[in-house]
Design a protein around this motif. Structure first.
Motif, PDB file in Angstrom:
ATOM      1  N   ALA A 333       0.484  -1.000  -0.298  1.00 55.88           N
ATOM      2  CA  ALA A 333      -0.220   0.357   0.022  1.00 55.88           C
ATOM      3  C   ALA A 333       0.894   0.842   0.185  1.00 55.88           C
ATOM      4  N   LEU A 337       1.275   3.433  -3.353  1.00 61.96           N
ATOM      5  CA  LEU A 337       0.792   5.779  -2.842  1.00 61.96           C
ATOM      6  C   LEU A 337       2.050   6.487  -3.181  1.00 61.96           C
ATOM      7  N   CYS A 365      -3.571  -5.553  -6.100  1.00 62.08           N
ATOM      8  CA  CYS A 365      -3.549  -5.526  -5.103  1.00 62.08           C
ATOM      9  C   CYS A 365      -4.808  -6.686  -4.661  1.00 62.08           C
ATOM     10  N   THR A 375      -8.542  -1.040  -2.215  1.00 62.23           N
ATOM     11  CA  THR A 375      -8.061  -1.102  -3.819  1.00 62.23           C
ATOM     12  C   THR A 375      -8.912   0.008  -4.039  1.00 62.23           C
ATOM     13  N   ILE A 378      -7.234   3.052  -2.395  1.00 61.04           N
ATOM     14  CA  ILE A 378      -5.756   3.257  -2.479  1.00 61.04           C
ATOM     15  C   ILE A 378      -5.088   3.376  -4.404  1.00 61.04           C
ATOM     16  N   PHE A 432      -3.270   5.413   3.808  1.00 63.74           N
ATOM     17  CA  PHE A 432      -2.786   3.849   3.722  1.00 63.74           C
ATOM     18  C   PHE A 432      -3.737   3.550   4.783  1.00 63.74           C
ATOM     19  N   SER A 435      -6.253   1.642   2.770  1.00 63.40           N
ATOM     20  CA  SER A 435      -5.696   0.404   2.289  1.00 63.40           C
ATOM     21  C   SER A 435      -6.124  -0.624   3.780  1.00 63.40           C
TER      22      SER A 435
END
Length: 438
Positions: A333, A337, A365, A375, A378, A432, A435
Protein backbone atom coordinates in the motif's frame (compact mmCIF):
# COMPACT_ATOMS: atom_id res chain seq x y z
CA UNK A 1 18.39 4.83 -12.80
CA UNK A 2 14.70 4.99 -13.75
CA UNK A 3 14.16 7.88 -16.19
CA UNK A 4 10.80 8.78 -14.64
CA UNK A 5 12.40 9.44 -11.27
CA UNK A 6 15.29 11.32 -12.90
CA UNK A 7 12.96 13.58 -14.91
CA UNK A 8 10.69 14.36 -11.96
CA UNK A 9 13.58 15.06 -9.59
CA UNK A 10 15.25 17.38 -12.15
CA UNK A 11 11.98 19.22 -12.72
CA UNK A 12 11.28 19.63 -9.00
CA UNK A 13 14.83 20.71 -8.11
CA UNK A 14 14.91 23.33 -10.87
CA UNK A 15 11.51 24.62 -9.76
CA UNK A 16 12.70 24.89 -6.16
CA UNK A 17 15.70 26.88 -7.43
CA UNK A 18 13.17 29.34 -8.89
CA UNK A 19 13.78 28.34 -12.50
CA UNK A 20 10.56 29.02 -14.42
CA UNK A 21 8.30 25.98 -14.28
CA UNK A 22 7.98 25.77 -18.08
CA UNK A 23 11.77 25.64 -18.47
CA UNK A 24 11.94 23.12 -15.61
CA UNK A 25 9.46 20.86 -17.41
CA UNK A 26 11.30 21.13 -20.73
CA UNK A 27 14.72 20.39 -19.18
CA UNK A 28 13.27 17.56 -17.07
CA UNK A 29 11.65 16.01 -20.14
CA UNK A 30 14.89 16.27 -22.14
CA UNK A 31 17.03 14.66 -19.44
CA UNK A 32 14.35 12.03 -18.77
CA UNK A 33 14.16 11.14 -22.45
CA UNK A 34 17.92 10.85 -22.75
CA UNK A 35 18.11 8.74 -19.59
CA UNK A 36 15.31 6.52 -20.92
CA UNK A 37 17.22 5.85 -24.14
CA UNK A 38 15.06 7.87 -26.53
CA UNK A 39 17.94 9.97 -27.80
CA UNK A 40 17.93 13.72 -28.38
CA UNK A 41 15.93 13.89 -31.63
CA UNK A 42 13.34 11.32 -30.52
CA UNK A 43 12.85 13.10 -27.20
CA UNK A 44 12.26 16.42 -28.95
CA UNK A 45 9.83 14.76 -31.36
CA UNK A 46 7.83 13.03 -28.61
CA UNK A 47 7.77 16.18 -26.49
CA UNK A 48 6.58 18.29 -29.44
CA UNK A 49 3.90 15.80 -30.45
CA UNK A 50 2.72 15.58 -26.84
CA UNK A 51 2.08 19.31 -26.61
CA UNK A 52 -1.20 18.87 -28.41
CA UNK A 53 -2.60 16.66 -25.65
CA UNK A 54 -3.40 19.69 -23.51
CA UNK A 55 -4.08 22.20 -26.30
CA UNK A 56 -7.83 22.18 -25.63
CA UNK A 57 -7.22 22.78 -21.94
CA UNK A 58 -4.84 25.66 -22.68
CA UNK A 59 -7.32 27.32 -25.04
CA UNK A 60 -10.10 26.77 -22.49
CA UNK A 61 -8.16 28.65 -19.83
CA UNK A 62 -7.38 31.48 -22.25
CA UNK A 63 -11.08 31.85 -23.09
CA UNK A 64 -12.05 31.69 -19.42
CA UNK A 65 -9.52 34.43 -18.66
CA UNK A 66 -11.05 36.61 -21.36
CA UNK A 67 -14.52 35.98 -19.95
CA UNK A 68 -13.33 36.75 -16.41
CA UNK A 69 -11.89 40.12 -17.41
CA UNK A 70 -14.99 40.92 -19.44
CA UNK A 71 -17.17 40.06 -16.45
CA UNK A 72 -15.17 42.47 -14.29
CA UNK A 73 -16.43 45.32 -16.52
CA UNK A 74 -19.95 44.74 -15.23
CA UNK A 75 -18.85 45.70 -11.71
CA UNK A 76 -19.95 42.41 -10.14
CA UNK A 77 -16.60 41.71 -8.45
CA UNK A 78 -16.54 45.27 -7.12
CA UNK A 79 -19.95 44.79 -5.50
CA UNK A 80 -18.71 41.69 -3.72
CA UNK A 81 -15.50 43.40 -2.63
CA UNK A 82 -17.24 46.51 -1.31
CA UNK A 83 -19.72 44.37 0.60
CA UNK A 84 -16.90 42.41 2.18
CA UNK A 85 -14.96 45.59 3.02
CA UNK A 86 -17.83 46.74 5.20
CA UNK A 87 -17.00 43.86 7.52
CA UNK A 88 -13.42 45.03 7.98
CA UNK A 89 -12.88 47.18 11.04
CA UNK A 90 -11.31 50.52 10.18
CA UNK A 91 -9.97 50.78 13.70
CA UNK A 92 -8.47 47.32 13.65
CA UNK A 93 -10.72 45.92 16.39
CA UNK A 94 -9.39 42.42 17.03
CA UNK A 95 -12.73 40.66 17.36
CA UNK A 96 -14.14 42.07 14.15
CA UNK A 97 -10.86 41.54 12.32
CA UNK A 98 -10.85 37.88 13.31
CA UNK A 99 -14.46 37.52 12.19
CA UNK A 100 -13.69 39.19 8.87
CA UNK A 101 -10.67 36.95 8.30
CA UNK A 102 -12.77 33.86 9.03
CA UNK A 103 -15.44 35.11 6.63
CA UNK A 104 -12.94 35.67 3.80
CA UNK A 105 -11.49 32.18 4.27
CA UNK A 106 -14.99 30.67 4.35
CA UNK A 107 -16.04 32.52 1.18
CA UNK A 108 -12.93 31.37 -0.69
CA UNK A 109 -13.48 27.81 0.54
CA UNK A 110 -17.11 27.76 -0.59
CA UNK A 111 -16.33 29.27 -4.00
CA UNK A 112 -13.53 26.76 -4.57
CA UNK A 113 -15.63 23.75 -3.57
CA UNK A 114 -18.65 24.87 -5.57
CA UNK A 115 -16.45 25.32 -8.67
CA UNK A 116 -15.98 21.54 -8.79
CA UNK A 117 -19.48 20.27 -8.15
CA UNK A 118 -22.37 22.69 -7.74
CA UNK A 119 -21.17 25.14 -10.44
CA UNK A 120 -18.54 23.17 -12.38
CA UNK A 121 -16.39 25.98 -13.81
CA UNK A 122 -13.16 24.73 -12.15
CA UNK A 123 -10.40 27.35 -11.85
CA UNK A 124 -12.27 29.90 -13.99
CA UNK A 125 -13.74 31.17 -10.74
CA UNK A 126 -10.29 32.24 -9.45
CA UNK A 127 -9.44 35.15 -11.80
CA UNK A 128 -12.98 36.48 -11.40
CA UNK A 129 -13.14 36.70 -7.62
CA UNK A 130 -9.66 36.37 -6.10
CA UNK A 131 -7.87 39.48 -7.51
CA UNK A 132 -10.59 41.86 -6.27
CA UNK A 133 -10.31 40.27 -2.81
CA UNK A 134 -6.55 40.88 -2.56
CA UNK A 135 -7.17 44.31 -1.06
CA UNK A 136 -9.28 42.77 1.71
CA UNK A 137 -6.63 40.13 2.38
CA UNK A 138 -3.95 42.81 2.64
CA UNK A 139 -6.14 44.84 4.98
CA UNK A 140 -6.61 41.81 7.21
CA UNK A 141 -2.96 40.71 6.81
CA UNK A 142 -4.07 37.25 5.66
CA UNK A 143 -1.19 35.00 4.66
CA UNK A 144 -1.75 34.17 0.99
CA UNK A 145 -0.23 30.73 1.57
CA UNK A 146 -3.35 30.05 3.63
CA UNK A 147 -5.62 31.15 0.78
CA UNK A 148 -3.63 29.01 -1.67
CA UNK A 149 -4.10 26.03 0.63
CA UNK A 150 -7.83 26.73 0.96
CA UNK A 151 -8.32 27.04 -2.80
CA UNK A 152 -6.34 23.87 -3.52
CA UNK A 153 -8.42 21.98 -0.95
CA UNK A 154 -11.58 23.13 -2.72
CA UNK A 155 -10.22 22.13 -6.13
CA UNK A 156 -9.26 18.59 -5.10
CA UNK A 157 -11.36 17.22 -2.22
CA UNK A 158 -14.81 17.55 -3.88
CA UNK A 159 -13.81 15.53 -6.95
CA UNK A 160 -12.17 12.89 -4.75
CA UNK A 161 -15.24 12.44 -2.59
CA UNK A 162 -18.47 13.50 -4.27
CA UNK A 163 -19.73 11.98 -7.56
CA UNK A 164 -21.00 15.30 -8.93
CA UNK A 165 -19.48 17.63 -11.53
CA UNK A 166 -15.77 16.97 -11.89
CA UNK A 167 -16.20 14.29 -9.21
CA UNK A 168 -18.44 12.28 -11.52
CA UNK A 169 -15.69 12.39 -14.16
CA UNK A 170 -12.99 11.30 -11.69
CA UNK A 171 -15.12 8.46 -10.34
CA UNK A 172 -16.09 7.34 -13.85
CA UNK A 173 -12.45 7.30 -14.99
CA UNK A 174 -11.54 5.31 -11.87
CA UNK A 175 -14.42 2.88 -12.40
CA UNK A 176 -13.74 2.37 -16.12
CA UNK A 177 -10.00 1.77 -15.76
CA UNK A 178 -10.38 -0.58 -12.80
CA UNK A 179 -12.91 -2.60 -14.78
CA UNK A 180 -10.57 -2.70 -17.78
CA UNK A 181 -7.81 -3.96 -15.49
CA UNK A 182 -9.88 -6.86 -14.17
CA UNK A 183 -11.87 -5.55 -11.21
CA UNK A 184 -15.50 -4.59 -11.71
CA UNK A 185 -16.56 -2.21 -8.94
CA UNK A 186 -19.90 -0.54 -8.28
CA UNK A 187 -19.76 3.15 -9.15
CA UNK A 188 -21.68 4.11 -6.00
CA UNK A 189 -19.08 2.34 -3.83
CA UNK A 190 -16.32 4.79 -4.77
CA UNK A 191 -17.47 7.72 -2.56
CA UNK A 192 -17.58 5.45 0.50
CA UNK A 193 -14.11 4.07 -0.23
CA UNK A 194 -12.72 7.60 -0.69
CA UNK A 195 -14.16 8.91 2.60
CA UNK A 196 -11.12 8.17 4.77
CA UNK A 197 -8.61 9.68 2.29
CA UNK A 198 -10.85 12.75 1.97
CA UNK A 199 -10.78 13.14 5.75
CA UNK A 200 -7.00 13.41 5.38
CA UNK A 201 -7.52 16.44 3.17
CA UNK A 202 -9.76 17.98 5.83
CA UNK A 203 -7.07 17.43 8.46
CA UNK A 204 -4.53 19.16 6.21
CA UNK A 205 -6.89 22.11 5.74
CA UNK A 206 -7.44 22.45 9.48
CA UNK A 207 -3.69 22.42 10.12
CA UNK A 208 -3.17 25.15 7.53
CA UNK A 209 -5.98 27.32 8.91
CA UNK A 210 -5.46 26.95 12.64
CA UNK A 211 -1.73 26.22 12.98
CA UNK A 212 0.54 26.93 10.02
CA UNK A 213 -0.77 30.28 8.79
CA UNK A 214 -2.52 31.82 11.78
CA UNK A 215 -0.03 34.67 12.11
CA UNK A 216 -0.63 37.87 10.13
CA UNK A 217 1.55 38.54 7.11
CA UNK A 218 2.07 41.96 5.57
CA UNK A 219 2.22 42.69 1.86
CA UNK A 220 3.22 45.80 -0.07
CA UNK A 221 0.22 48.13 0.14
CA UNK A 222 1.49 50.34 -2.69
CA UNK A 223 0.59 47.68 -5.20
CA UNK A 224 -3.07 47.56 -4.21
CA UNK A 225 -4.11 50.10 -6.83
CA UNK A 226 -2.68 47.92 -9.57
CA UNK A 227 -4.38 44.74 -8.42
CA UNK A 228 -7.72 45.33 -10.05
CA UNK A 229 -9.39 48.22 -11.79
CA UNK A 230 -12.60 49.33 -10.13
CA UNK A 231 -15.63 49.59 -12.37
CA UNK A 232 -18.90 51.38 -11.98
CA UNK A 233 -21.98 49.24 -11.94
CA UNK A 234 -25.73 49.53 -12.30
CA UNK A 235 -28.63 47.23 -11.63
CA UNK A 236 -28.66 46.38 -15.33
CA UNK A 237 -24.93 45.57 -15.44
CA UNK A 238 -25.29 43.20 -12.49
CA UNK A 239 -28.21 41.45 -14.20
CA UNK A 240 -26.09 41.10 -17.33
CA UNK A 241 -23.27 39.64 -15.23
CA UNK A 242 -25.67 37.08 -13.79
CA UNK A 243 -27.00 36.18 -17.24
CA UNK A 244 -23.49 35.75 -18.64
CA UNK A 245 -22.57 33.40 -15.80
CA UNK A 246 -25.74 31.37 -16.30
CA UNK A 247 -25.11 31.20 -20.06
CA UNK A 248 -21.54 30.05 -19.45
CA UNK A 249 -22.65 27.31 -17.07
CA UNK A 250 -25.49 26.03 -19.24
CA UNK A 251 -23.45 25.92 -22.45
CA UNK A 252 -20.50 24.33 -20.67
CA UNK A 253 -22.70 21.59 -19.21
CA UNK A 254 -24.60 20.98 -22.47
CA UNK A 255 -21.55 20.97 -24.74
CA UNK A 256 -19.09 19.64 -22.15
CA UNK A 257 -16.72 22.36 -23.39
CA UNK A 258 -15.18 25.15 -21.32
CA UNK A 259 -14.24 26.89 -24.57
CA UNK A 260 -17.80 27.29 -25.82
CA UNK A 261 -19.07 27.95 -22.31
CA UNK A 262 -16.70 30.92 -21.95
CA UNK A 263 -17.52 32.02 -25.50
CA UNK A 264 -21.24 32.16 -24.70
CA UNK A 265 -20.56 34.31 -21.64
CA UNK A 266 -18.40 36.68 -23.71
CA UNK A 267 -21.14 36.95 -26.34
CA UNK A 268 -23.72 37.91 -23.69
CA UNK A 269 -21.39 40.59 -22.31
CA UNK A 270 -20.54 41.85 -25.79
CA UNK A 271 -24.09 42.27 -27.04
CA UNK A 272 -25.25 43.73 -23.73
CA UNK A 273 -22.88 46.65 -24.23
CA UNK A 274 -20.74 45.86 -21.18
CA UNK A 275 -17.77 46.82 -23.34
CA UNK A 276 -17.70 48.48 -26.74
CA UNK A 277 -16.24 47.30 -30.02
CA UNK A 278 -13.13 49.47 -29.78
CA UNK A 279 -12.03 48.12 -26.40
CA UNK A 280 -13.16 44.53 -26.90
CA UNK A 281 -9.98 43.42 -28.67
CA UNK A 282 -7.62 44.78 -26.00
CA UNK A 283 -9.88 43.60 -23.18
CA UNK A 284 -10.15 40.02 -24.38
CA UNK A 285 -6.44 39.86 -25.22
CA UNK A 286 -5.55 41.04 -21.70
CA UNK A 287 -7.90 38.44 -20.27
CA UNK A 288 -6.20 35.70 -22.27
CA UNK A 289 -2.79 36.92 -21.11
CA UNK A 290 -3.99 36.64 -17.52
CA UNK A 291 -4.44 32.87 -17.91
CA UNK A 292 -1.71 32.26 -20.49
CA UNK A 293 0.78 31.19 -17.80
CA UNK A 294 -1.43 28.23 -16.92
CA UNK A 295 -1.88 27.40 -20.59
CA UNK A 296 1.85 27.29 -21.30
CA UNK A 297 2.52 25.15 -18.24
CA UNK A 298 -0.25 22.72 -19.18
CA UNK A 299 1.13 22.43 -22.72
CA UNK A 300 4.65 21.81 -21.37
CA UNK A 301 3.30 19.28 -18.86
CA UNK A 302 1.64 17.35 -21.71
CA UNK A 303 4.96 17.12 -23.54
CA UNK A 304 6.70 16.12 -20.31
CA UNK A 305 4.16 13.36 -19.66
CA UNK A 306 4.41 12.11 -23.26
CA UNK A 307 8.19 11.68 -22.92
CA UNK A 308 7.82 9.80 -19.61
CA UNK A 309 5.27 7.42 -21.11
CA UNK A 310 7.34 6.85 -24.25
CA UNK A 311 10.40 5.72 -22.27
CA UNK A 312 8.38 2.79 -20.89
CA UNK A 313 9.90 3.42 -17.49
CA UNK A 314 6.55 4.22 -15.86
CA UNK A 315 5.57 0.56 -16.18
CA UNK A 316 9.08 -0.46 -15.19
CA UNK A 317 8.87 1.67 -12.04
CA UNK A 318 5.58 0.05 -11.08
CA UNK A 319 6.79 -3.49 -11.78
CA UNK A 320 10.10 -3.00 -9.94
CA UNK A 321 8.27 -1.64 -6.92
CA UNK A 322 5.87 -4.59 -7.02
CA UNK A 323 8.82 -7.00 -6.89
CA UNK A 324 9.99 -5.36 -3.64
CA UNK A 325 6.69 -5.87 -1.87
CA UNK A 326 6.81 -9.61 -1.26
CA UNK A 327 3.52 -10.49 0.39
CA UNK A 328 3.22 -7.48 2.70
CA UNK A 329 0.01 -5.49 2.37
CA UNK A 330 1.48 -2.62 4.39
CA UNK A 331 4.58 -2.27 2.20
CA UNK A 332 2.47 -2.74 -0.92
CA UNK A 333 0.00 0.00 0.00
CA UNK A 334 2.77 2.44 0.94
CA UNK A 335 4.75 1.84 -2.26
CA UNK A 336 1.67 2.21 -4.45
CA UNK A 337 0.81 5.52 -2.81
CA UNK A 338 4.35 6.84 -3.25
CA UNK A 339 4.43 5.76 -6.91
CA UNK A 340 1.14 7.60 -7.49
CA UNK A 341 2.63 10.68 -5.83
CA UNK A 342 5.69 10.63 -8.10
CA UNK A 343 3.69 10.16 -11.30
CA UNK A 344 1.11 12.87 -10.53
CA UNK A 345 3.82 15.31 -9.41
CA UNK A 346 5.43 14.85 -12.79
CA UNK A 347 2.45 15.01 -15.14
CA UNK A 348 0.30 17.33 -13.01
CA UNK A 349 -2.99 15.48 -13.51
CA UNK A 350 -4.64 13.01 -11.16
CA UNK A 351 -7.15 12.13 -13.89
CA UNK A 352 -4.32 11.15 -16.25
CA UNK A 353 -2.53 9.17 -13.54
CA UNK A 354 -5.38 6.68 -13.15
CA UNK A 355 -4.94 4.91 -16.53
CA UNK A 356 -1.18 4.69 -15.91
CA UNK A 357 -1.36 2.98 -12.51
CA UNK A 358 -4.49 0.83 -12.66
CA UNK A 359 -2.99 -1.64 -15.13
CA UNK A 360 -0.52 -2.86 -12.50
CA UNK A 361 -2.15 -1.77 -9.23
CA UNK A 362 -5.42 -3.69 -9.72
CA UNK A 363 -3.84 -7.16 -10.20
CA UNK A 364 -1.29 -6.34 -7.50
CA UNK A 365 -4.02 -5.46 -4.99
CA UNK A 366 -5.87 -8.66 -5.87
CA UNK A 367 -2.69 -10.69 -5.42
CA UNK A 368 -2.02 -9.10 -2.03
CA UNK A 369 -5.57 -9.81 -0.86
CA UNK A 370 -6.87 -6.24 -0.56
CA UNK A 371 -10.65 -5.86 -0.42
CA UNK A 372 -12.46 -4.03 -3.21
CA UNK A 373 -13.02 -0.86 -1.09
CA UNK A 374 -9.35 -0.90 -0.04
CA UNK A 375 -8.28 -1.24 -3.68
CA UNK A 376 -10.47 1.71 -4.67
CA UNK A 377 -9.02 3.79 -1.81
CA UNK A 378 -5.42 2.91 -2.76
CA UNK A 379 -5.81 3.72 -6.46
CA UNK A 380 -8.00 6.80 -5.92
CA UNK A 381 -5.61 8.20 -3.32
CA UNK A 382 -2.51 7.31 -5.37
CA UNK A 383 -3.99 9.27 -8.28
CA UNK A 384 -4.96 12.31 -6.19
CA UNK A 385 -1.57 12.41 -4.45
CA UNK A 386 0.64 15.06 -6.04
CA UNK A 387 -2.23 17.08 -7.51
CA UNK A 388 -1.52 19.37 -4.56
CA UNK A 389 2.08 20.49 -4.79
CA UNK A 390 2.79 19.69 -8.42
CA UNK A 391 4.17 22.75 -10.25
CA UNK A 392 2.29 21.58 -13.37
CA UNK A 393 -1.12 21.00 -11.77
CA UNK A 394 -4.00 23.38 -12.35
CA UNK A 395 -4.83 22.90 -8.66
CA UNK A 396 -1.69 24.92 -7.88
CA UNK A 397 -1.47 27.02 -11.03
CA UNK A 398 -5.00 28.33 -10.47
CA UNK A 399 -4.38 29.73 -6.97
CA UNK A 400 -1.10 31.30 -8.11
CA UNK A 401 -2.77 33.02 -11.06
CA UNK A 402 -5.18 34.77 -8.71
CA UNK A 403 -2.87 35.50 -5.77
CA UNK A 404 0.12 36.73 -7.76
CA UNK A 405 -1.63 39.56 -9.57
CA UNK A 406 0.64 42.05 -7.79
CA UNK A 407 3.82 39.95 -8.02
CA UNK A 408 3.94 39.08 -4.31
CA UNK A 409 3.09 35.37 -4.42
CA UNK A 410 5.64 32.83 -5.66
CA UNK A 411 4.26 29.75 -7.40
CA UNK A 412 6.71 27.25 -5.90
CA UNK A 413 7.36 28.58 -2.40
CA UNK A 414 3.94 30.10 -1.68
CA UNK A 415 1.62 27.62 -3.42
CA UNK A 416 3.33 24.33 -4.31
CA UNK A 417 5.33 23.69 -1.14
CA UNK A 418 2.56 24.70 1.32
CA UNK A 419 -0.05 22.59 -0.48
CA UNK A 420 2.35 19.67 -0.87
CA UNK A 421 3.08 19.56 2.87
CA UNK A 422 -0.48 20.09 4.07
CA UNK A 423 -2.23 17.64 1.76
CA UNK A 424 0.13 14.97 0.43
CA UNK A 425 1.40 13.92 3.85
CA UNK A 426 -2.13 13.48 5.31
CA UNK A 427 -3.25 11.76 2.10
CA UNK A 428 -0.49 9.17 2.42
CA UNK A 429 -1.33 8.60 6.08
CA UNK A 430 -5.10 8.39 5.62
CA UNK A 431 -4.81 6.47 2.33
CA UNK A 432 -2.65 3.92 4.13
CA UNK A 433 -5.18 3.69 7.00
CA UNK A 434 -7.98 3.15 4.46
CA UNK A 435 -6.03 0.33 2.81
CA UNK A 436 -5.63 -1.40 6.15
CA UNK A 437 -9.13 -1.04 7.61
CA UNK A 438 -11.45 -1.29 4.59
Amino acid sequence: MNSVIVAIVIMLVLSLLRVHVVLSLVVGALIGGLTGGLGFEKTIQVFSNGLGDNSIVALSYAMLGAFALGLSKTGLPDVLVRSALKLVSRKGESAKKSLSKALVVLIVLMLSCFSQNLIPVHIAIIPIFIPPMIKIMNELQIDRRLIASVITFGLITPYMWFPVGFGSIFHEVLHTNMKASGLNVALDSIPRAMTIPSLGMIVGLLVAVFISYRKPRSYNEQSDAAIVEEHTYTKRSLIVAGLSIVATLIVQIVTDSMIFGALSGIIVLYFSGSFNVKESDALLTDGMKMMSFIGFVMLSAAGFAAVLRKTGDVETLVKQSASLIGGSQAIGALLMLIIGLLITLGIGSSFSTIPIITTIFVPLCIQLGFSVPATIAIIGTAAALGDAGSPASDSTLGPTSGLNVDGQHNHIWDTCIPTFLHYNIPLIVFGFIASMVL
